[in-house]
Every structure is written in C-alpha cells, then in structure tokens.
Design a protein around this motif. Structure first.
Motif, short mmCIF file in Angstrom:
data_model
loop_
_atom_site.label_atom_id
_atom_site.label_comp_id
_atom_site.label_asym_id
_atom_site.label_seq_id
_atom_site.Cartn_x
_atom_site.Cartn_y
_atom_site.Cartn_z
N VAL A 144 37.93 42.11 31.43
CA VAL A 144 38.66 42.31 32.69
C VAL A 144 40.02 41.61 32.57
CG1 VAL A 144 38.68 41.83 35.17
CG2 VAL A 144 36.54 42.50 34.05
N PRO A 145 41.10 42.30 32.84
CA PRO A 145 42.43 41.68 32.75
C PRO A 145 42.54 40.43 33.62
CG PRO A 145 42.63 44.06 33.03
CD PRO A 145 41.18 43.72 33.24
N THR A 204 36.58 32.12 35.05
CA THR A 204 37.88 31.48 35.25
C THR A 204 38.94 32.51 34.91
OG1 THR A 204 36.96 29.34 34.60
CG2 THR A 204 39.36 29.56 34.58
N SER A 205 39.91 32.66 35.80
CA SER A 205 40.95 33.67 35.59
C SER A 205 42.30 33.13 36.03
CB SER A 205 40.61 34.94 36.37
OG SER A 205 40.51 34.66 37.75
N ASP A 206 43.34 33.81 35.57
CA ASP A 206 44.68 33.37 35.95
C ASP A 206 45.18 34.07 37.21
OD1 ASP A 206 45.17 35.88 34.93
OD2 ASP A 206 46.41 35.20 33.26
N ARG A 207 44.32 34.88 37.81
CA ARG A 207 44.66 35.54 39.07
C ARG A 207 43.37 35.79 39.85
NH1 ARG A 207 43.16 40.88 38.98
NH2 ARG A 207 42.84 41.82 36.94
N ALA A 241 32.01 46.30 38.03
CA ALA A 241 32.04 47.37 37.03
C ALA A 241 31.73 46.83 35.64
CB ALA A 241 33.40 48.07 37.05
N ALA A 242 32.25 45.66 35.31
CA ALA A 242 31.99 45.05 34.00
C ALA A 242 30.51 44.69 33.86
CB ALA A 242 32.86 43.81 33.82
#
Length: 68
Positions: A27-28, A45-48, A57-58
């Motif tokens: 996932v982006p 953990t993500s940057d957005r 979906a993933a």
C-alpha cells in the motif's frame, strides 16, 4: 508518521502473518507492518493517513478479513 492498528480475522500462523504483511507493505505510504497472530492485529506505520479501504483490500488480497 502515523500508526494504526487493525484487527484481522483468520490468521493462525507465521505464514498467515507473512502474507498479510507483504500485501499491506504494498500500500503506498506504508513504512512498516507488525503482525501479531496471537492477538489478531496488524500495526501499520505510514507516512500519511491511510484509507481503510486500501488496507482492507490488501488484507483481502492475502485471503483474510479486516474486522471493523
């Protein structure tokens, strides 16, 4: 950086964790994924801020279900 924890049903082993983790990592914006099979959770953990639909979906692509 943001961190969210999601509940995933159907995971029972390390292979399950690997499949779920690999799909979520695609996932982006995702930087790290920690899967707790015993607890049935995935910490992402993500940057957005992630759209829960992308995460769902993933998880479904890996063959499991995101629990609301």
């Amino acid at each position: 950086m943001t961190q969210n924890t999601y509940r995933v049903s159907g995971m029972v082993c390390g292979h399950c964790a690997r499949f779920v983790g690999e799909e979520i990592e695609r996932v982006p914006g995702v930087n790290a994924v920690t899967v707790d099979v015993d607890g049935g959770t995935v910490a992402v953990t993500s940057d957005r801020a992630l759209d829960v639909g992308e995460v769902r979906a993933a998880v479904e692509e890996a063959g499991y279900e995101l629990v609301s």
